[in-house]
Scaffold this active site. Structure first.
Site, PDB file in Angstrom:
ATOM      1  N   GLU A   1      35.255  42.227  41.728  1.00 16.78           N
ATOM      2  CA  GLU A   1      36.163  41.754  40.672  1.00 16.78           C
ATOM      3  C   GLU A   1      35.423  40.884  39.648  1.00 16.78           C
ATOM      4  OE1 GLU A   1      39.864  40.029  42.040  1.00 16.78           O
ATOM      5  OE2 GLU A   1      40.403  39.352  40.021  1.00 16.78           O
TER       6      GLU A   1
ATOM      7  N   GLU B   1      38.781  38.505  51.237  1.00 12.83           N
ATOM      8  CA  GLU B   1      37.816  38.052  50.230  1.00 12.83           C
ATOM      9  C   GLU B   1      36.646  37.346  50.905  1.00 12.83           C
ATOM     10  OE1 GLU B   1      39.710  35.613  47.234  1.00 12.83           O
ATOM     11  OE2 GLU B   1      41.277  37.110  46.873  1.00 12.83           O
TER      12      GLU B   1
ATOM     13  N   ASP C   1      46.493  42.864  51.871  1.00 15.41           N
ATOM     14  CA  ASP C   1      45.625  41.690  51.749  1.00 15.41           C
ATOM     15  C   ASP C   1      45.884  40.683  52.868  1.00 15.41           C
ATOM     16  OD1 ASP C   1      43.671  41.405  49.787  1.00 15.41           O
ATOM     17  OD2 ASP C   1      45.124  40.934  48.210  1.00 15.41           O
TER      18      ASP C   1
ATOM     19  N   ASP D   1      47.660  40.142  47.469  1.00  8.52           N
ATOM     20  CA  ASP D   1      48.301  38.817  47.497  1.00  8.52           C
ATOM     21  C   ASP D   1      48.575  38.329  46.076  1.00  8.52           C
ATOM     22  OD1 ASP D   1      45.689  38.255  46.783  1.00  8.52           O
ATOM     23  OD2 ASP D   1      45.400  36.674  48.293  1.00  8.52           O
ATOM     24  N   SER D   2      48.152  39.109  45.064  1.00  7.86           N
ATOM     25  CA  SER D   2      48.576  38.829  43.686  1.00  7.86           C
ATOM     26  C   SER D   2      50.091  38.832  43.572  1.00  7.86           C
ATOM     27  CB  SER D   2      47.986  39.879  42.727  1.00  7.86           C
ATOM     28  OG  SER D   2      48.260  41.189  43.186  1.00  7.86           O
TER      29      SER D   2
ATOM     30  N   LYS E   1      42.477  43.854  53.642  1.00  9.47           N
ATOM     31  CA  LYS E   1      41.415  43.405  52.716  1.00  9.47           C
ATOM     32  C   LYS E   1      41.232  41.909  52.887  1.00  9.47           C
ATOM     33  CE  LYS E   1      41.963  43.072  47.998  1.00  9.47           C
ATOM     34  NZ  LYS E   1      41.787  41.619  47.760  1.00  9.47           N
TER      35      LYS E   1
HETATM   36  O1  KIV Z   1      45.619  40.729  45.100  1.00  7.45           O
HETATM   37  C1  KIV Z   1      45.274  41.680  44.400  1.00  7.45           C
HETATM   38  O2  KIV Z   1      46.084  42.324  43.717  1.00  7.45           O
HETATM   39  C2  KIV Z   1      43.855  42.040  44.397  1.00  7.45           C
HETATM   40  C3  KIV Z   1      43.399  43.047  43.388  1.00  7.45           C
HETATM   41  C4  KIV Z   1      43.508  42.492  42.039  1.00  7.45           C
HETATM   42  C5  KIV Z   1      42.070  43.582  43.702  1.00  7.45           C
HETATM   43  O3  KIV Z   1      43.100  41.532  45.151  1.00  7.45           O
END
Ligand code: KIV
Length: 273
Positions: A187, A120, A88, A49-50, A118
């Protein structure tokens, strides 16, 4: 992706089995062309989600939506034949209840064809991860610095500096490591703690800013490629300076257009006789 193609890709179980072996190579990917370039070099590609910050210029990942993640997940799947692909779950798509998390995780798996999701969270998300994995959804955990919690954490800063933080991350690693997650991203965490946690839990740790002690490493591809000319976090190694090269190429193109040096005869269609 054909059935034959998907069988050749690394599965979450194979990533899980890499614990303690050769380091697991992971990068982010958000588009088909980038996935095609990275795929053969990686074990796991994360549609992170970055992308909200990297591609859309958002202030944080908090505004990223499920539809955005699904669109980019589909794009990445079109470019991959080898890597395990993880998408994510964005902020708000899984925290409210395990049932909501399951519905949204199933949407991601069904609509993108990816291998896992994924999410968090530490001990507070362990029950949700167990609920998903027991019902056929492979999950990559994410502990330590959690960017979706930027507003409650008061910013982005490394963790594990106080006794309270150390105790919390130990509990998080233990809970997520025993929840059914096939691996855990850790992280922005101090080395001693990342090392301790990596040795303590049975599933691979994938570090980002968490030292060489982890079972694998992940970076945001655009950071690693130097696509940004501004701030570089301490944990990023820039393997190229593509941002500067894009600027130089655009400047050369602009000069050519303004001086009529481009296009030349070789770029020009002529009527066939
Ligand atoms: O969103 C993302 O790119 C991430 C990574 C930095 C682990 O969660």
């Amino acid at each position: 992706m054909s059935a034959a193609g998907s069988l050749k890709r690394l599965t979450p179980s194979r990533i899980r089995a890499m614990k303690g072996g050769a380091p697991i190579v992971c990068l982010t990917a958000y588009t088909t062309p980038m996935a095609r370039l990275l795929d053969e070099h990686c074990d796991l590609l994360l549609v992170g989600d970055s992308l909200g910050m990297v591609l859309y210029g958002m202030e944080s990942t908090v505004s990223v939506t499920l539809d955005m993640m699904i669109a980019h997940g589909k794009a990445v799947m079109r470019g991959v034949t080898r890597s395990c692909v993880v998408v994510d779950m964005p902020f708000g798509s899984y925290q409210e209840s395990k049932e909501l998390a399951y519905r949204n995780a199933v949407r991601i798996l069904q609509e993108t064809g990816c291998d896992a999701v994924k999410l968090e969270g530490g001990e507070e998300m362990a029950e949700t991860i167990a609920f998903l994995t027991a019902r056929g959804v492979p999950v990559l955990g994410h502990i330590g610095l959690m960017p979706q919690q930027v507003h409650t954490a008061g910013g982005y800063r490394s963790v594990g500096h106080s006794d309270e933080e150390v105790a919390k991350i130990r509990r998080d690693a233990d809970a997520v490591g025993n929840s059914g997650a096939f691996a855990v991203v850790i992280e922005g965490t101090v080395e001693t703690l990342a090392r301790e946690v990596s040795a303590a839990i049975a599933v691979p740790t994938i570090g980002i800013g968490a030292s060489v002690a982890c079972d694998g490493q992940i970076l945001v591809s655009d950071d690693m490629l130097g696509l940004f000319n501004d701030f570089t976090p301490r944990f990023v190694k820039r393997y190229d300076e593509l941002g500067k090269r894009v600027g130089a190429a655009a400047a050369a193109y602009a000069d050519d257009v303004r001086s009529r040096a481009f296009p030349t005869e070789e770029h020009t269609f002529k009527r066939r006789s």
